[in-house]
Design an enzyme around this catalytic site. Sequence first.
Site, mmCIF file in Angstrom:
data_model
loop_
_atom_site.group_PDB
_atom_site.id
_atom_site.type_symbol
_atom_site.label_atom_id
_atom_site.label_comp_id
_atom_site.label_asym_id
_atom_site.label_seq_id
_atom_site.Cartn_x
_atom_site.Cartn_y
_atom_site.Cartn_z
ATOM 1 C CD GLN A 65 -113.995 51.577 -7.040
ATOM 2 O OE1 GLN A 65 -113.096 51.619 -6.900
ATOM 3 N NE2 GLN A 65 -114.856 50.877 -6.425
ATOM 4 C CG ASP A 159 -109.769 54.586 -3.954
ATOM 5 O OD1 ASP A 159 -110.513 55.632 -3.803
ATOM 6 O OD2 ASP A 159 -110.452 53.578 -4.049
ATOM 7 C CB SER A 161 -112.188 59.251 2.410
ATOM 8 O OG SER A 161 -111.192 58.922 3.273
HETATM 9 N N1 AAT Z 1 -112.883 53.203 -3.823
HETATM 10 C C1 AAT Z 1 -113.959 54.000 -3.044
HETATM 11 C C2 AAT Z 1 -113.685 55.222 -2.976
HETATM 12 C C3 AAT Z 1 -112.904 55.735 -1.664
HETATM 13 S S1 AAT Z 1 -112.608 55.033 -0.572
HETATM 14 C C4 AAT Z 1 -111.402 55.775 0.401
HETATM 15 C C5 AAT Z 1 -110.622 54.954 1.184
HETATM 16 O O1 AAT Z 1 -109.366 55.494 1.937
HETATM 17 C C6 AAT Z 1 -111.387 54.319 2.497
HETATM 18 O O2 AAT Z 1 -111.615 53.059 2.676
HETATM 19 C C7 AAT Z 1 -110.581 54.928 3.794
HETATM 20 O O3 AAT Z 1 -110.640 54.128 4.894
HETATM 21 C C8 AAT Z 1 -109.350 55.032 3.217
HETATM 22 N N2 AAT Z 1 -108.431 55.862 3.901
HETATM 23 C C9 AAT Z 1 -108.571 57.171 4.378
HETATM 24 N N3 AAT Z 1 -107.357 57.531 4.814
HETATM 25 C C10 AAT Z 1 -106.299 56.767 4.812
HETATM 26 C C11 AAT Z 1 -104.955 56.652 5.092
HETATM 27 N N4 AAT Z 1 -104.470 57.404 5.876
HETATM 28 N N5 AAT Z 1 -104.296 55.324 4.895
HETATM 29 C C12 AAT Z 1 -104.791 54.578 4.063
HETATM 30 N N6 AAT Z 1 -106.193 54.712 3.799
HETATM 31 C C13 AAT Z 1 -106.931 55.529 4.029
HETATM 32 C C14 AAT Z 1 -112.693 57.319 -1.962
HETATM 33 C C15 AAT Z 1 -114.106 58.093 -1.964
HETATM 34 C C16 AAT Z 1 -114.015 59.529 -2.195
HETATM 35 C C17 AAT Z 1 -115.115 60.391 -1.877
HETATM 36 C C18 AAT Z 1 -115.219 61.773 -2.524
HETATM 37 N N7 AAT Z 1 -116.252 62.488 -1.779
#
Ligand code: AAT
Length: 290
Positions: A65, A159, A161
């Site tokens: 973060q 940030d 996934s």
């Molecule tokens: N800060 C923690 C790390 C993350 S969280 C990634 C976030 O992206 C999740 O809460 C997910 O719900 C959100 N997300 C996924 N797709 C979308 C989208 N299309 N629009 C908005 N939000 C979205 C990342 C971890 C990385 C892991 C590495 N292996």
Amino acid sequence: VIPGWFSEISPMWPGEAHSLKIEKILFQGKSDYQDVMVFQSSTYGKVLVLDGVIQLTERDECAYQEMITHLPLCSIPNPTKVLVIGGGDGGVLREVARYSSIEQIDICEIDKMVVDVSKQFFPAVAVGYEDPRVTLHVGDGVAFLKAVPAGTYDAVIVDSSDPIGPAQELFEKPFFQTVANALRPGGVVCTQAESIWLHMHIIEDIVANCRQIFKGSVNYAWTTVPTYPSGVIGFMLCSTEGPAVDFKHPVNPIDANDSQKSRPLKFYNSEIHTAAFCLPSFAKKVIDAK
Ligand code: AAT
């Protein structure tokens, strides 16, 4: 699978699976988008898992973060408007809120359950929502960005996934185009850009797309996060045409910022900022060639 242990198994890192010992499962739910789980681990504190993939642990979330936030925001003078895509846990918001120059912090997270679960189980992360400059939009980041007027933000932090599931489009060229459009001239983007050990093919594509779209700087940086696959994760940092941005030499240092008094940074400092852009030869070769 070892009984009593969580193993992170995914086709994105075939043939390996990092495991953590489970003390207790605290939450299990299914949202409209993904499976959501929280467990107490014996060595990394509480852990947030989406669709079987670790998103954060209490012990090492600072590394991710702080880096995804301060790499872009320390690279531009006086940021005022920032957009976070994903990041529903609130950790990036917590870091963005350290800058007194910032007036507006928008976040677009697709999954309300992530926000609620973070507020319930990760108060030191979700604290980011308590800043009055924050506005939460629950929805798809791709659609949200399409509706943003050109030139709105100084910085966009993605940030997200991994590109299996709801985040897939966040790794594609049209998305980067909408990000560039949403940024002011000389504005910056920092996106979660996977691991040099596991995903050079994904990184290659992202770099190639970004070099076409962003006419300022395009750089890859990385950091260690022990509970992410292969123990490292990278970031794509780009700037739009306009005032030049030199990501490797931060112009807006946070090391001495007032926010340090109440909650000191655990990981980021100006030296690690510059070091994050040094790449191993195998990665440098591929990234520089794009
Ligand atoms: N800060 C923690 C790390 C993350 S969280 C990634 C976030 O992206 C999740 O809460 C997910 O719900 C959100 N997300 C996924 N797709 C979308 C989208 N299309 N629009 C908005 N939000 C979205 C990342 C971890 C990385 C892991 C590495 N292996």
